[in-house]
Design an enzyme around this catalytic site. Structure first.
Site, PDB file in Angstrom:
ATOM      1  N   ASP A   1      -1.729  -3.077   8.965  1.00 18.37           N
ATOM      2  CA  ASP A   1      -1.710  -3.310   7.530  1.00 18.37           C
ATOM      3  C   ASP A   1      -3.167  -3.353   7.085  1.00 18.37           C
ATOM      4  OD1 ASP A   1      -0.129  -3.543   5.206  1.00 18.37           O
ATOM      5  OD2 ASP A   1      -0.653  -5.646   5.030  1.00 18.37           O
ATOM      6  N   THR A   2      -3.423  -2.695   5.966  1.00 16.97           N
ATOM      7  CA  THR A   2      -4.799  -2.530   5.501  1.00 16.97           C
ATOM      8  C   THR A   2      -4.909  -2.996   4.063  1.00 16.97           C
ATOM      9  OG1 THR A   2      -5.224  -0.679   6.996  1.00 16.97           O
ATOM     10  CG2 THR A   2      -6.544  -0.766   4.993  1.00 16.97           C
TER      11      THR A   2
ATOM     12  N   ASN B   1       3.162   6.247   6.739  1.00 16.23           N
ATOM     13  CA  ASN B   1       2.030   6.920   6.118  1.00 16.23           C
ATOM     14  C   ASN B   1       1.506   7.997   7.085  1.00 16.23           C
ATOM     15  OD1 ASN B   1      -0.626   7.574   5.338  1.00 16.23           O
ATOM     16  ND2 ASN B   1      -0.801   5.666   4.164  1.00 16.23           N
ATOM     17  N   ALA B   2       1.756   9.276   6.751  1.00 17.49           N
ATOM     18  CA  ALA B   2       1.389  10.387   7.636  1.00 17.49           C
ATOM     19  C   ALA B   2      -0.128  10.472   7.837  1.00 17.49           C
ATOM     20  CB  ALA B   2       1.908  11.698   7.067  1.00 17.49           C
TER      21      ALA B   2
ATOM     22  N   ASP C   1      -9.777   6.050  -0.834  1.00 15.39           N
ATOM     23  CA  ASP C   1     -10.965   6.706  -0.257  1.00 15.39           C
ATOM     24  C   ASP C   1     -11.916   7.302  -1.301  1.00 15.39           C
ATOM     25  OD1 ASP C   1     -10.475   6.039   2.359  1.00 15.39           O
ATOM     26  OD2 ASP C   1      -9.570   7.952   2.906  1.00 15.39           O
TER      27      ASP C   1
ATOM     28  N   PHE D   1      -7.256   9.536   1.902  1.00 16.56           N
ATOM     29  CA  PHE D   1      -6.077   9.139   1.137  1.00 16.56           C
ATOM     30  C   PHE D   1      -6.357   7.792   0.475  1.00 16.56           C
ATOM     31  CE2 PHE D   1      -4.245   5.749   3.821  1.00 16.56           C
ATOM     32  CZ  PHE D   1      -4.973   5.926   4.988  1.00 16.56           C
TER      33      PHE D   1
ATOM     34  N   LYS E   1     -15.294   9.727   8.939  1.00 11.28           N
ATOM     35  CA  LYS E   1     -14.626   8.506   8.453  1.00 11.28           C
ATOM     36  C   LYS E   1     -14.179   7.648   9.632  1.00 11.28           C
ATOM     37  CE  LYS E   1     -10.622   6.573   6.083  1.00 11.28           C
ATOM     38  NZ  LYS E   1      -9.281   6.736   5.498  1.00 11.28           N
TER      39      LYS E   1
ATOM     40  N   HIS F   1     -12.624   0.957   8.933  1.00 10.07           N
ATOM     41  CA  HIS F   1     -11.798  -0.189   9.286  1.00 10.07           C
ATOM     42  C   HIS F   1     -10.750   0.174  10.340  1.00 10.07           C
ATOM     43  CE1 HIS F   1     -10.606   2.290   5.981  1.00 10.07           C
ATOM     44  NE2 HIS F   1      -9.348   1.910   6.076  1.00 10.07           N
ATOM     45  N   ARG F   2      -9.991   1.268  10.080  1.00  2.92           N
ATOM     46  CA  ARG F   2      -8.933   1.648  11.031  1.00  2.92           C
ATOM     47  C   ARG F   2      -9.534   2.182  12.320  1.00  2.92           C
ATOM     48  NH1 ARG F   2      -6.431   4.211   7.843  1.00  2.92           N
ATOM     49  NH2 ARG F   2      -5.180   2.462   7.147  1.00  2.92           N
TER      50      ARG F   2
HETATM   51  P1  ITT Z   1       2.670   1.752   6.074  1.00  4.06           P
HETATM   52  O1  ITT Z   1       2.891   0.366   5.549  1.00  4.06           O
HETATM   53  O2  ITT Z   1       3.926   2.547   6.229  1.00  4.06           O
HETATM   54  O3  ITT Z   1       1.836   1.783   7.328  1.00  4.06           O
HETATM   55  P2  ITT Z   1       1.156   2.109   3.618  1.00  4.06           P
HETATM   56  O4  ITT Z   1       0.569   3.321   2.957  1.00  4.06           O
HETATM   57  O5  ITT Z   1       2.114   1.274   2.822  1.00  4.06           O
HETATM   58  O6  ITT Z   1       1.791   2.582   4.993  1.00  4.06           O
HETATM   59  P3  ITT Z   1      -0.669  -0.173   3.849  1.00  4.06           P
HETATM   60  O7  ITT Z   1       0.349  -1.111   3.324  1.00  4.06           O
HETATM   61  O8  ITT Z   1      -1.446  -0.591   5.037  1.00  4.06           O
HETATM   62  O9  ITT Z   1      -0.027   1.254   4.175  1.00  4.06           O
HETATM   63  O10 ITT Z   1      -1.726   0.289   2.758  1.00  4.06           O
HETATM   64  C1  ITT Z   1      -2.215  -0.501   1.745  1.00  4.06           C
HETATM   65  C2  ITT Z   1      -2.840   0.357   0.694  1.00  4.06           C
HETATM   66  O11 ITT Z   1      -4.171   0.651   1.085  1.00  4.06           O
HETATM   67  C3  ITT Z   1      -2.161   1.707   0.404  1.00  4.06           C
HETATM   68  O12 ITT Z   1      -2.231   1.913  -0.982  1.00  4.06           O
HETATM   69  C4  ITT Z   1      -2.997   2.718   1.117  1.00  4.06           C
HETATM   70  O13 ITT Z   1      -3.038   3.952   0.434  1.00  4.06           O
HETATM   71  C5  ITT Z   1      -4.376   2.050   1.104  1.00  4.06           C
HETATM   72  N1  ITT Z   1      -5.105   2.390   2.321  1.00  4.06           N
HETATM   73  C6  ITT Z   1      -4.756   2.068   3.593  1.00  4.06           C
HETATM   74  N2  ITT Z   1      -5.651   2.594   4.459  1.00  4.06           N
HETATM   75  C7  ITT Z   1      -6.572   3.249   3.709  1.00  4.06           C
HETATM   76  C8  ITT Z   1      -7.732   4.007   4.015  1.00  4.06           C
HETATM   77  O14 ITT Z   1      -8.107   4.215   5.267  1.00  4.06           O
HETATM   78  N3  ITT Z   1      -8.424   4.529   3.015  1.00  4.06           N
HETATM   79  C9  ITT Z   1      -8.065   4.349   1.725  1.00  4.06           C
HETATM   80  N4  ITT Z   1      -6.976   3.665   1.347  1.00  4.06           N
HETATM   81  C10 ITT Z   1      -6.232   3.114   2.331  1.00  4.06           C
END
Ligand code: ITT
Length: 199
Positions: free
Chosen positions: A70-71, A11-12, A153, A150, A173, A178-179
């Site tokens: 992971d978020t 995720n860029a 958000d 992204f 932000k 969280h991040r």
């Molecule tokens: P990687 O696993 O390659 O790191 P990913 O986009 O798949 O990238 P996650 O599994 O952590 O990342 O993301 C879970 C979802 O939550 C995904 O749909 C993201 O767009 C969203 N997400 C993650 N961080 C976010 C943020 O800071 N703000 C809004 N949405 C977020």
């Protein structure tokens, strides 16, 4: 000499957020930088498990010290959904528009709008594994607002602000996200370690 460390993400947006938060204290390499173009599996049912799975993949196959995040977005009225399944809430494919549309639909008419973003970072240095967590409380609004950021958000308004994350510039932000919070804990740990290459 700056510490070189890989951030295992495809995720860029995440990569640029983390580079901005960590500043110039680290040399943060992307998967592209190390020639990794793998579709890294995320099959755990916990954020921590998925973060570790991503970091472990890179450490084992490429040999670099590495971290991954992971978020998830946890919505109280939806019993914590989409949670660990946030990336594929509307089905496979990581389509943020579809995920957001489904969330808005599922929250239609719901009065309890409370939610939180949670980030788990897994760090692997040599044989050492550590975790760092960051959380931000907020609410889900009923239609997307803002062009920045992204993922979810545009529908998440943190309690600290009258704006959604997508209406804030990156610095605002990152200061409360969280991040941002999980990364601050990671940077603090790495900066205070004895024998670190950081200083
Ligand atoms: P990687 O696993 O390659 O790191 P990913 O986009 O798949 O990238 P996650 O599994 O952590 O990342 O993301 C879970 C979802 O939550 C995904 O749909 C993201 O767009 C969203 N997400 C993650 N961080 C976010 C943020 O800071 N703000 C809004 N949405 C977020």
């Amino acid at each position: 000499m700056k510490k070189r460390i890989v951030f295992a993400t495809n995720n860029a947006h995440k990569l640029s957020e983390i580079r901005a938060i960590a500043g110039d204290r680290f040399d943060i390499l992307s998967l592209d930088d190390i020639g990794c173009h793998d579709d890294i599996p995320e099959t755990s049912d916990t954020l921590r498990g998925n973060a570790l799975q991503k970091a472990r993949w890179v450490k084992d196959r490429y040999g670099y010290d590495c971290f991954a995040d992971d978020t998830g977005l946890m919505v109280d009225a939806l019993d914590g959904a989409p949670g660990v399944y946030s990336a594929r809430y509307a089905g496979p494919g990581h389509d943020s528009e579809a995920n957001m549309a489904l969330l808005i639909e599922n929250m239609r008419g719901v009065t309890d709008r409370s939610a939180r973003f949670v980030t788990e970072i897994a760090l692997i240095e040599g044989d050492d594994v550590r975790f760092f967590t960051g959380t931000v409380e907020g609410e889900i609004i009923d239609s997307p607002c803002g062009e920045c950021g992204f993922g979810y958000d545009p529908v998440f308004k943190p309690v600290e602000s009258g704006l959604t994350f997508a209406q804030m510039d990156a610095r605002s932000k990152n200061a409360i996200s969280h991040r941002g919070r999980a990364t601050a804990a990671l940077v603090d740990y790495l900066s205070h370690k004895p024998n670190t290459q950081l200083r």
